[in-house]
Design an enzyme around this catalytic site. Sequence first.
Site, PDB file in Angstrom:
ATOM      1  N   HIS A  11      -5.077   2.018  10.634  1.00  0.00           N
ATOM      2  CA  HIS A  11      -5.156   0.660  11.174  1.00  0.00           C
ATOM      3  C   HIS A  11      -6.113  -0.153  10.311  1.00  0.00           C
ATOM      4  O   HIS A  11      -6.941   0.409   9.577  1.00  0.00           O
ATOM      5  CB  HIS A  11      -5.647   0.692  12.620  1.00  0.00           C
ATOM      6  N   LYS A  15      -9.018   1.192   7.410  1.00  0.00           N
ATOM      7  CA  LYS A  15      -8.542   1.315   6.027  1.00  0.00           C
ATOM      8  C   LYS A  15      -9.664   1.742   5.078  1.00  0.00           C
ATOM      9  O   LYS A  15      -9.458   2.568   4.199  1.00  0.00           O
ATOM     10  CB  LYS A  15      -7.877   0.023   5.561  1.00  0.00           C
ATOM     11  N   THR A  37       2.282   3.734   5.080  1.00  0.00           N
ATOM     12  CA  THR A  37       2.800   2.444   5.508  1.00  0.00           C
ATOM     13  C   THR A  37       2.226   1.387   4.564  1.00  0.00           C
ATOM     14  O   THR A  37       1.239   1.621   3.873  1.00  0.00           O
ATOM     15  CB  THR A  37       2.429   2.157   6.969  1.00  0.00           C
ATOM     16  N   GLY A  38       2.862   0.228   4.555  1.00  0.00           N
ATOM     17  CA  GLY A  38       2.611  -0.891   3.660  1.00  0.00           C
ATOM     18  C   GLY A  38       1.257  -1.068   3.003  1.00  0.00           C
ATOM     19  O   GLY A  38       1.033  -0.618   1.886  1.00  0.00           O
ATOM     20  N   THR A  39       0.362  -1.765   3.680  1.00  0.00           N
ATOM     21  CA  THR A  39      -0.913  -2.132   3.072  1.00  0.00           C
ATOM     22  C   THR A  39      -1.757  -0.911   2.744  1.00  0.00           C
ATOM     23  O   THR A  39      -2.376  -0.837   1.684  1.00  0.00           O
ATOM     24  CB  THR A  39      -1.698  -3.085   4.004  1.00  0.00           C
ATOM     25  N   THR A  40      -1.767   0.064   3.646  1.00  0.00           N
ATOM     26  CA  THR A  40      -2.539   1.287   3.382  1.00  0.00           C
ATOM     27  C   THR A  40      -2.040   1.946   2.103  1.00  0.00           C
ATOM     28  O   THR A  40      -2.833   2.373   1.259  1.00  0.00           O
ATOM     29  CB  THR A  40      -2.449   2.259   4.568  1.00  0.00           C
ATOM     30  N   SER A  57       5.007  -2.251   6.444  1.00  0.00           N
ATOM     31  CA  SER A  57       3.776  -2.301   7.220  1.00  0.00           C
ATOM     32  C   SER A  57       4.070  -1.786   8.624  1.00  0.00           C
ATOM     33  O   SER A  57       5.179  -1.972   9.138  1.00  0.00           O
ATOM     34  CB  SER A  57       3.291  -3.752   7.262  1.00  0.00           C
ATOM     35  N   GLY A  58       3.082  -1.165   9.249  1.00  0.00           N
ATOM     36  CA  GLY A  58       3.267  -0.603  10.591  1.00  0.00           C
ATOM     37  C   GLY A  58       3.887  -1.571  11.582  1.00  0.00           C
ATOM     38  O   GLY A  58       4.911  -1.254  12.208  1.00  0.00           O
ATOM     39  N   ASP A  63       5.811   2.341  10.940  1.00  0.00           N
ATOM     40  CA  ASP A  63       5.533   3.507  11.790  1.00  0.00           C
ATOM     41  C   ASP A  63       6.843   4.176  12.203  1.00  0.00           C
ATOM     42  O   ASP A  63       6.953   5.400  12.224  1.00  0.00           O
ATOM     43  CB  ASP A  63       4.754   3.103  13.046  1.00  0.00           C
ATOM     44  N   ASP A  83      -7.362   3.253  15.285  1.00  0.00           N
ATOM     45  CA  ASP A  83      -8.512   2.663  15.958  1.00  0.00           C
ATOM     46  C   ASP A  83      -8.286   2.715  17.465  1.00  0.00           C
ATOM     47  O   ASP A  83      -7.511   1.929  17.997  1.00  0.00           O
ATOM     48  CB  ASP A  83      -8.699   1.218  15.494  1.00  0.00           C
ATOM     49  N   HIS A  90       1.477  -3.443  17.826  1.00  0.00           N
ATOM     50  CA  HIS A  90       2.585  -2.481  17.702  1.00  0.00           C
ATOM     51  C   HIS A  90       2.201  -1.128  18.308  1.00  0.00           C
ATOM     52  O   HIS A  90       2.682  -0.087  17.886  1.00  0.00           O
ATOM     53  CB  HIS A  90       3.011  -2.347  16.241  1.00  0.00           C
ATOM     54  N   ASP A  93       4.787   1.546  18.937  1.00  0.00           N
ATOM     55  CA  ASP A  93       5.233   2.235  17.717  1.00  0.00           C
ATOM     56  C   ASP A  93       4.247   3.325  17.321  1.00  0.00           C
ATOM     57  O   ASP A  93       4.639   4.397  16.862  1.00  0.00           O
ATOM     58  CB  ASP A  93       5.390   1.250  16.557  1.00  0.00           C
ATOM     59  N   ARG A  99       3.783  10.765  19.037  1.00  0.00           N
ATOM     60  CA  ARG A  99       4.612  11.631  19.877  1.00  0.00           C
ATOM     61  C   ARG A  99       5.585  12.434  19.028  1.00  0.00           C
ATOM     62  O   ARG A  99       5.738  13.640  19.206  1.00  0.00           O
ATOM     63  CB  ARG A  99       5.374  10.794  20.902  1.00  0.00           C
TER      64      ARG A  99
END
Length: 161
Positions: A11, A15, A37-40, A57-58, A63, A83, A90, A93, A99
């Site tokens: 999150h 990051k 995922t995207g930015t990470t 991105s999530g 996700d 976090d 989201h 997600d 899960r």
Amino acid sequence: MDRKRIALVAHDSMKGDIIEWALYNKGTLTKHDLYSTGTTGFLLERELGVPVFKFKSGPLGGDQQLGARIADGLIDILIFFWDPLNVQPHDPDVRALLRISVVYNIPTACNRSTADYLISSPLLKETYKPIRKFSPEEYQQSRNLKFLEQIKSYEDKEEQV
């Protein structure tokens, strides 16, 4: 050594933590295939200097894309610095991703301590197939059969009327 497919997600407020952790473990991580995922993923690729396969991105479906890869058996480890103190737009997600990682019994770390244990495990260097309490495929087949029985029961009732 067996290359693992490792997914790294964080999150926004986490990051910095995942980048710091990844840099500390760069020697180990670069021996494996990295997904994010995207930015990470963008930040990890820039900081580590290695390619990272990036999903969206999530909040834009990343996700869910990652969860689909887990369900298809294409991700071996999930490291998700989330976090727990801030609500995410989201959040459903996020819960679905966590899960699905449990359903498919892949090693999952949601904090730095657990990530440290995973990355330093001797199992990281060998072939490892998670043992599942149940087979998702058998579960789906069972649900399909129950559905067919319900339809037949409904049809039988219609014929009696």
